[in-house]
Design a protein around this motif. Structure first.
Motif, PDB file in Angstrom:
ATOM      1  N   LEU A 111       0.819  -1.159  -0.119  1.00  0.00           N
ATOM      2  CA  LEU A 111      -0.131   0.051  -0.064  1.00  0.00           C
ATOM      3  C   LEU A 111       1.048   1.332   0.031  1.00  0.00           C
ATOM      4  O   LEU A 111       1.841   1.297   0.603  1.00  0.00           O
ATOM      5  N   ALA A 112       0.409   2.333  -0.500  1.00  0.00           N
ATOM      6  CA  ALA A 112       1.040   3.551  -0.583  1.00  0.00           C
ATOM      7  C   ALA A 112      -0.159   4.836  -0.676  1.00  0.00           C
ATOM      8  O   ALA A 112      -0.931   4.748  -1.327  1.00  0.00           O
ATOM      9  N   LEU A 113       0.233   5.877  -0.149  1.00  0.00           N
ATOM     10  CA  LEU A 113      -0.518   7.003  -0.189  1.00  0.00           C
ATOM     11  C   LEU A 113      -0.381   7.732  -1.065  1.00  0.00           C
ATOM     12  O   LEU A 113       0.775   7.783  -1.644  1.00  0.00           O
ATOM     13  N   GLY A 114      -1.447   8.337  -1.995  1.00  0.00           N
ATOM     14  CA  GLY A 114      -1.374   9.279  -2.990  1.00  0.00           C
ATOM     15  C   GLY A 114      -1.956  10.372  -2.561  1.00  0.00           C
ATOM     16  O   GLY A 114      -2.028  10.906  -1.353  1.00  0.00           O
ATOM     17  N   THR A 115      -2.336  11.348  -3.651  1.00  0.00           N
ATOM     18  CA  THR A 115      -2.775  12.796  -3.371  1.00  0.00           C
ATOM     19  C   THR A 115      -4.136  12.654  -2.698  1.00  0.00           C
ATOM     20  O   THR A 115      -4.515  13.475  -1.533  1.00  0.00           O
ATOM     21  N   ARG A 116      -5.058  11.995  -3.296  1.00  0.00           N
ATOM     22  CA  ARG A 116      -6.453  11.954  -2.920  1.00  0.00           C
ATOM     23  C   ARG A 116      -6.727  10.280  -3.063  1.00  0.00           C
ATOM     24  O   ARG A 116      -8.050  10.203  -3.499  1.00  0.00           O
ATOM     25  N   GLU A 117      -5.910   9.368  -3.138  1.00  0.00           N
ATOM     26  CA  GLU A 117      -6.204   8.020  -3.061  1.00  0.00           C
ATOM     27  C   GLU A 117      -5.111   7.376  -2.364  1.00  0.00           C
ATOM     28  O   GLU A 117      -3.887   7.755  -1.878  1.00  0.00           O
ATOM     29  N   ILE A 118      -5.478   6.063  -2.261  1.00  0.00           N
ATOM     30  CA  ILE A 118      -4.490   5.012  -1.572  1.00  0.00           C
ATOM     31  C   ILE A 118      -4.285   3.786  -2.676  1.00  0.00           C
ATOM     32  O   ILE A 118      -5.477   3.540  -3.227  1.00  0.00           O
ATOM     33  N   TYR A 119      -3.042   3.682  -2.734  1.00  0.00           N
ATOM     34  CA  TYR A 119      -2.812   2.318  -4.066  1.00  0.00           C
ATOM     35  C   TYR A 119      -2.603   1.299  -3.071  1.00  0.00           C
ATOM     36  O   TYR A 119      -2.122   1.209  -2.024  1.00  0.00           O
ATOM     37  N   ILE A 120      -3.224   0.360  -3.698  1.00  0.00           N
ATOM     38  CA  ILE A 120      -3.169  -1.163  -3.135  1.00  0.00           C
ATOM     39  C   ILE A 120      -2.641  -1.816  -4.286  1.00  0.00           C
ATOM     40  O   ILE A 120      -3.308  -2.083  -5.254  1.00  0.00           O
ATOM     41  N   ASP A 121      -1.853  -2.831  -4.003  1.00  0.00           N
ATOM     42  CA  ASP A 121      -1.210  -3.782  -4.994  1.00  0.00           C
ATOM     43  C   ASP A 121      -1.215  -4.980  -4.125  1.00  0.00           C
ATOM     44  O   ASP A 121      -0.815  -5.780  -3.380  1.00  0.00           O
ATOM     45  N   TYR A 122      -2.306  -5.860  -5.032  1.00  0.00           N
ATOM     46  CA  TYR A 122      -2.631  -7.505  -4.886  1.00  0.00           C
ATOM     47  C   TYR A 122      -1.618  -8.135  -5.787  1.00  0.00           C
ATOM     48  O   TYR A 122      -2.090  -8.447  -6.953  1.00  0.00           O
ATOM     49  N   ARG A 123      -0.389  -8.294  -5.601  1.00  0.00           N
ATOM     50  CA  ARG A 123       0.585  -8.735  -6.413  1.00  0.00           C
ATOM     51  C   ARG A 123       0.213  -9.977  -7.081  1.00  0.00           C
ATOM     52  O   ARG A 123       0.447 -10.314  -8.398  1.00  0.00           O
ATOM     53  N   ASP A 124      -0.272 -10.722  -6.320  1.00  0.00           N
ATOM     54  CA  ASP A 124      -0.678 -12.310  -7.191  1.00  0.00           C
ATOM     55  C   ASP A 124      -2.350 -12.542  -6.904  1.00  0.00           C
ATOM     56  O   ASP A 124      -2.909 -11.764  -5.897  1.00  0.00           O
ATOM     57  N   ALA A 125      -2.665 -13.193  -7.830  1.00  0.00           N
ATOM     58  CA  ALA A 125      -3.976 -13.395  -8.101  1.00  0.00           C
ATOM     59  C   ALA A 125      -4.987 -13.847  -6.846  1.00  0.00           C
ATOM     60  O   ALA A 125      -5.894 -13.470  -6.419  1.00  0.00           O
ATOM     61  N   ASP A 126      -4.106 -14.821  -6.343  1.00  0.00           N
ATOM     62  CA  ASP A 126      -4.572 -15.374  -5.205  1.00  0.00           C
ATOM     63  C   ASP A 126      -4.731 -14.510  -3.755  1.00  0.00           C
ATOM     64  O   ASP A 126      -5.773 -14.514  -3.315  1.00  0.00           O
ATOM     65  N   THR A 127      -4.105 -13.715  -3.783  1.00  0.00           N
ATOM     66  CA  THR A 127      -4.127 -12.522  -2.739  1.00  0.00           C
ATOM     67  C   THR A 127      -5.314 -11.763  -2.880  1.00  0.00           C
ATOM     68  O   THR A 127      -6.145 -11.412  -2.115  1.00  0.00           O
ATOM     69  N   MET A 128      -5.396 -11.300  -4.264  1.00  0.00           N
ATOM     70  CA  MET A 128      -6.640 -10.575  -4.398  1.00  0.00           C
ATOM     71  C   MET A 128      -7.891 -11.324  -4.508  1.00  0.00           C
ATOM     72  O   MET A 128      -9.015 -10.700  -3.701  1.00  0.00           O
ATOM     73  N   ARG A 129      -7.903 -12.337  -4.869  1.00  0.00           N
ATOM     74  CA  ARG A 129      -9.109 -13.084  -4.763  1.00  0.00           C
ATOM     75  C   ARG A 129      -9.526 -13.441  -3.402  1.00  0.00           C
ATOM     76  O   ARG A 129     -10.727 -13.126  -2.911  1.00  0.00           O
ATOM     77  N   GLY A 130      -8.731 -13.599  -2.444  1.00  0.00           N
ATOM     78  CA  GLY A 130      -9.114 -13.967  -1.064  1.00  0.00           C
ATOM     79  C   GLY A 130      -8.982 -12.915  -0.099  1.00  0.00           C
ATOM     80  O   GLY A 130      -9.055 -13.121   1.263  1.00  0.00           O
ATOM     81  N   SER A 131      -8.495 -11.635  -0.389  1.00  0.00           N
ATOM     82  CA  SER A 131      -8.124 -10.690   0.499  1.00  0.00           C
ATOM     83  C   SER A 131      -9.356 -10.249   1.259  1.00  0.00           C
ATOM     84  O   SER A 131     -10.372  -9.915   0.712  1.00  0.00           O
ATOM     85  N   ARG A 132      -8.889 -10.055   2.619  1.00  0.00           N
ATOM     86  CA  ARG A 132      -9.828  -9.556   3.463  1.00  0.00           C
ATOM     87  C   ARG A 132      -9.402  -8.094   4.127  1.00  0.00           C
ATOM     88  O   ARG A 132      -9.972  -7.697   5.054  1.00  0.00           O
ATOM     89  N   LEU A 133      -8.643  -7.624   3.469  1.00  0.00           N
ATOM     90  CA  LEU A 133      -7.920  -6.232   3.634  1.00  0.00           C
ATOM     91  C   LEU A 133      -9.075  -5.255   3.831  1.00  0.00           C
ATOM     92  O   LEU A 133      -9.970  -5.192   3.102  1.00  0.00           O
TER      93      LEU A 133
END
Length: 171
Positions: free
Chosen positions: A124-146
């Motif tokens: 994760l990283a902070l932007g100007t009026r956004e927060i960037y989220i990188d779900y690097r691998d598909a399994d993390t993205m699919r099952g993420s409970r972030l």
């Protein structure tokens, strides 16, 4: 007339907030917007209006409230700002469909990531009026409970969708 990109929150996601895109286009036109175009069925609208960001947002929120009978969150960006979000993506090494920008109304506070819960391999990283989220691998993205408490009122779009919205705005 200026081009604006509106991002609706919680529309056609997980079976909630059903809003056919043809209805959204008609609703926008009735609200006085012109050259209205939508992208995918999750509440992305490119439109033209003489007003500023605040006016576009309030008119669109009022029209959506009348349509849905409940508030629908709307975030509005100028194409240049959306272009900056794409250019400033700190996770250029990941595929565009796995990096999301969580759009917020205001700049995220410095401690925005402090209340993070259920984090696994996400970056994760902070932007100007956004927060960037990188779900690097598909399994993390699919099952993420972030869970990001600061993002309750935000809405996310991946980098591929942002690029497509920019192309629409330029067209």
């Amino acid at each position: 007339m200026q081009t604006w990109i509106a991002l609706l929150r919680a529309v056609n996601v997980g079976g909630t907030g059903k809003l056919p895109m043809a209805d959204l286009r008609a609703l926008c036109e009735r609200a006085g917007f012109t050259d209205v175009r939508t992208l995918i069925a999750s509440g992305n609208v490119v439109l033209r209006s003489p007003g500023d960001e605040r006016l576009v947002r309030s008119r669109l929120e009022a029209a959506l409230l009348a349509y849905a009978g409940k508030p629908v969150g709307v975030l509005v960006r100028a194409p240049a700002e959306l272009g900056r979000v794409l250019a400033d993506n700190p996770f250029q090494d990941s595929p565009g469909n796995r990096v999301l920008a969580m759009f917020l109304d205001a700049p995220p506070p410095d401690d925005a990531l402090d209340g993070l819960r259920h984090r696994t391999t996400e970056r994760l990283a902070l932007g100007t009026r956004e927060i960037y989220i990188d779900y690097r691998d598909a399994d993390t993205m699919r099952g993420s409970r972030l869970a990001l408490p600061v993002g309750r009122e935000g809405t996310t779009r991946n980098m591929n969708t942002i690029a497509r919205l920019l192309a629409m705005a330029d067209g």
